[in-house]
Structure formats: C-alpha cells, structure tokens
Design a protein around this motif. Structure first.
Motif, PDB file in Angstrom:
ATOM      1  N   ARG A  58      23.875 -26.142 -54.903  1.00 58.28           N
ATOM      2  CA  ARG A  58      24.836 -25.553 -55.849  1.00 58.28           C
ATOM      3  C   ARG A  58      25.671 -24.481 -55.165  1.00 58.28           C
ATOM      4  O   ARG A  58      26.831 -24.285 -55.514  1.00 58.28           O
ATOM      5  CB  ARG A  58      24.109 -24.976 -57.060  1.00 58.28           C
ATOM      6  CG  ARG A  58      23.389 -26.049 -57.869  1.00 58.28           C
ATOM      7  CD  ARG A  58      22.497 -25.455 -58.897  1.00 58.28           C
ATOM      8  NE  ARG A  58      21.599 -24.504 -58.242  1.00 58.28           N
ATOM      9  CZ  ARG A  58      20.803 -23.662 -58.865  1.00 58.28           C
ATOM     10  NH1 ARG A  58      20.773 -23.632 -60.164  1.00 58.28           N
ATOM     11  NH2 ARG A  58      20.016 -22.855 -58.204  1.00 58.28           N
ATOM     12  N   ASP A  59      25.084 -23.816 -54.156  1.00 55.35           N
ATOM     13  CA  ASP A  59      25.835 -22.811 -53.405  1.00 55.35           C
ATOM     14  C   ASP A  59      26.924 -23.459 -52.561  1.00 55.35           C
ATOM     15  O   ASP A  59      27.825 -22.781 -52.092  1.00 55.35           O
ATOM     16  CB  ASP A  59      24.909 -22.013 -52.482  1.00 55.35           C
ATOM     17  CG  ASP A  59      23.935 -21.135 -53.245  1.00 55.35           C
ATOM     18  OD1 ASP A  59      24.155 -20.887 -54.456  1.00 55.35           O
ATOM     19  OD2 ASP A  59      22.934 -20.706 -52.623  1.00 55.35           O
ATOM     20  N   GLN A  60      26.809 -24.763 -52.340  1.00 56.36           N
ATOM     21  CA  GLN A  60      27.767 -25.481 -51.504  1.00 56.36           C
ATOM     22  C   GLN A  60      28.652 -26.405 -52.342  1.00 56.36           C
ATOM     23  O   GLN A  60      29.270 -27.329 -51.823  1.00 56.36           O
ATOM     24  CB  GLN A  60      27.017 -26.265 -50.435  1.00 56.36           C
ATOM     25  CG  GLN A  60      26.204 -25.351 -49.538  1.00 56.36           C
ATOM     26  CD  GLN A  60      25.464 -26.106 -48.460  1.00 56.36           C
ATOM     27  OE1 GLN A  60      25.898 -27.145 -47.989  1.00 56.36           O
ATOM     28  NE2 GLN A  60      24.329 -25.572 -48.060  1.00 56.36           N
ATOM     29  N   GLY A  61      28.665 -26.188 -53.650  1.00 49.81           N
ATOM     30  CA  GLY A  61      29.558 -26.938 -54.522  1.00 49.81           C
ATOM     31  C   GLY A  61      29.010 -28.256 -55.031  1.00 49.81           C
ATOM     32  O   GLY A  61      29.711 -28.999 -55.705  1.00 49.81           O
ATOM     33  N   SER A  62      27.770 -28.594 -54.717  1.00 55.58           N
ATOM     34  CA  SER A  62      27.175 -29.849 -55.189  1.00 55.58           C
ATOM     35  C   SER A  62      26.387 -29.562 -56.461  1.00 55.58           C
ATOM     36  O   SER A  62      25.317 -28.971 -56.416  1.00 55.58           O
ATOM     37  CB  SER A  62      26.260 -30.437 -54.118  1.00 55.58           C
ATOM     38  OG  SER A  62      25.659 -31.623 -54.579  1.00 55.58           O
ATOM     39  N   LEU A  63      26.928 -29.977 -57.586  1.00 53.15           N
ATOM     40  CA  LEU A  63      26.334 -29.619 -58.862  1.00 53.15           C
ATOM     41  C   LEU A  63      25.385 -30.662 -59.413  1.00 53.15           C
ATOM     42  O   LEU A  63      24.471 -30.334 -60.153  1.00 53.15           O
ATOM     43  CB  LEU A  63      27.433 -29.326 -59.883  1.00 53.15           C
ATOM     44  CG  LEU A  63      28.384 -28.192 -59.476  1.00 53.15           C
ATOM     45  CD1 LEU A  63      29.471 -28.028 -60.526  1.00 53.15           C
ATOM     46  CD2 LEU A  63      27.632 -26.899 -59.264  1.00 53.15           C
ATOM     47  N   GLU A  64      25.598 -31.919 -59.099  1.00 52.47           N
ATOM     48  CA  GLU A  64      24.775 -32.955 -59.705  1.00 52.47           C
ATOM     49  C   GLU A  64      24.233 -33.936 -58.679  1.00 52.47           C
ATOM     50  O   GLU A  64      24.870 -34.212 -57.662  1.00 52.47           O
ATOM     51  CB  GLU A  64      25.594 -33.739 -60.739  1.00 52.47           C
ATOM     52  CG  GLU A  64      26.016 -32.890 -61.913  1.00 52.47           C
ATOM     53  CD  GLU A  64      26.640 -33.716 -62.997  1.00 52.47           C
ATOM     54  OE1 GLU A  64      26.356 -34.934 -63.069  1.00 52.47           O
ATOM     55  OE2 GLU A  64      27.415 -33.155 -63.776  1.00 52.47           O
ATOM     56  N   LEU A  65      23.072 -34.480 -59.002  1.00 52.89           N
ATOM     57  CA  LEU A  65      22.475 -35.545 -58.204  1.00 52.89           C
ATOM     58  C   LEU A  65      23.201 -36.834 -58.553  1.00 52.89           C
ATOM     59  O   LEU A  65      23.348 -37.172 -59.725  1.00 52.89           O
ATOM     60  CB  LEU A  65      20.988 -35.655 -58.540  1.00 52.89           C
ATOM     61  CG  LEU A  65      20.153 -36.574 -57.692  1.00 52.89           C
ATOM     62  CD1 LEU A  65      20.078 -36.056 -56.265  1.00 52.89           C
ATOM     63  CD2 LEU A  65      18.755 -36.679 -58.262  1.00 52.89           C
ATOM     64  N   GLU A  66      23.673 -37.540 -57.548  1.00 51.05           N
ATOM     65  CA  GLU A  66      24.391 -38.800 -57.764  1.00 51.05           C
ATOM     66  C   GLU A  66      23.509 -39.953 -57.323  1.00 51.05           C
ATOM     67  O   GLU A  66      22.627 -39.789 -56.483  1.00 51.05           O
ATOM     68  CB  GLU A  66      25.695 -38.799 -56.971  1.00 51.05           C
ATOM     69  CG  GLU A  66      26.647 -37.704 -57.415  1.00 51.05           C
ATOM     70  CD  GLU A  66      27.937 -37.693 -56.627  1.00 51.05           C
ATOM     71  OE1 GLU A  66      28.217 -38.661 -55.870  1.00 51.05           O
ATOM     72  OE2 GLU A  66      28.677 -36.708 -56.762  1.00 51.05           O
TER      73      GLU A  66
END
Length: 160
Positions: free
Chosen positions: A105-113
């Motif tokens: 989340r600190d790197q802009g990845s909010l969701e598991l795809e």
C-alpha cells in the motif's frame, strides 16, 4: 479498523525464486535464515530436500524451485530459508534470495489481483494473486499450498 482478509496482508516478507518475486504474509513467517545443514529424508518427494534442526525443532525443508517446476539452483548456490507456519506445523521454504519486508500500500498497490492466466500452472497453484508494484510484480504466495508437495510429481523415485 477491520482485519485484513485472506491474501490482503498489510506486509509481506519478500524473496526470489529463479527470477520470480514472491511475498508471503508476515503473519505466516516465523523467521528467515541463511543456508542450514540438512539431513536427507530417504524416499521423500523430490521437493523435500531434507530436515533442518532449528534450535531443537525438526523442520521439513521444501525447495520452491522443485515445487514450482523451475530449473535447478546454479551449482554452488546455497538456498536461504523462509520459515513459515502452515497448518499447525513449521516448514522451511528454500528460496534463492531474501528481499525486504514491504507494505504494498505504501507503493500504491491497493488490491490483490488475480494471477495472470499465462503464468505457469505450477506457479498459479501456489499464488493467491499478484500485487503490482512500481518496479515489479509481487506474487503473493499461499504458504499452505506451497508446502503441499503431494501435488508435485516425483521424478526422482524418492531421494536416496
């Protein structure tokens, strides 16, 4: 604050196997160790490289390269150990190199795809999904499935 759902961990312990960048939820990791001496297990599945004595606790070591159907580790390269808790047991995942603990989340990845459909089936079988990062794709490992060697065809006839 709500608890994270399965596969949506806040932090991951990261590591490499071949050129694949994996992460396993920090909550599932007991510790990370350098190469440890192993005792071979006769007639065990090829993915089971041996047993490690971890301060008096006997731990099974599963080689993720074998488990994922990847080429053998280069000659002379020693694996590292990611010690995980799975189904009430402690198991070592043998990996090529250890990364950092990250919070996607600190790197802009909010969701598991979902894992891409063109990913090899052996890898898809052990991945909960992917987390896109600015400079990599993090494959989120399901530790329970990764340590399940019953699905791995044993081509060696069992370790001697």
């Amino acid at each position: 604050m709500t608890a994270p759902t399965l596969g949506v961990a806040e932090q991951y312990c990261t590591f490499w196997v071949d050129d694949l960048y994996f992460g396993v939820a920090v909550a599932e990791v007991q510790e990370v160790l350098r190469h440890q001496p192993m005792t071979p297990v006769p007639r065990a599945n090829e993915a089971v490289r041996g047993l490690i004595n971890l301060r008096g606790q006997i731990v099974t070591a599963v080689d993720l390269r074998v488990r994922l159907g990847l080429p053998p580790r280069p000659e002379g390269a020693l694996p590292m150990n990611v010690i995980v808790r799975s189904r009430g047991e402690v198991v070592s995942l043998l990996v090529d190199d250890i990364g950092d603990v990250i919070d996607p989340r600190d790197q802009g990845s909010l969701e598991l795809e979902p894992a891409p459909s063109n990913m090899p089936a052996d890898v898809q079988d052990v991945v909960l999904g992917v987390r896109p990062l600015p400079d990599a794709i993090l494959l989120v490992l399901d530790a329970d499935r990764a340590v399940d060697v019953s699905a791995v065809p044993d081509t060696s006839g069992g370790n001697p």
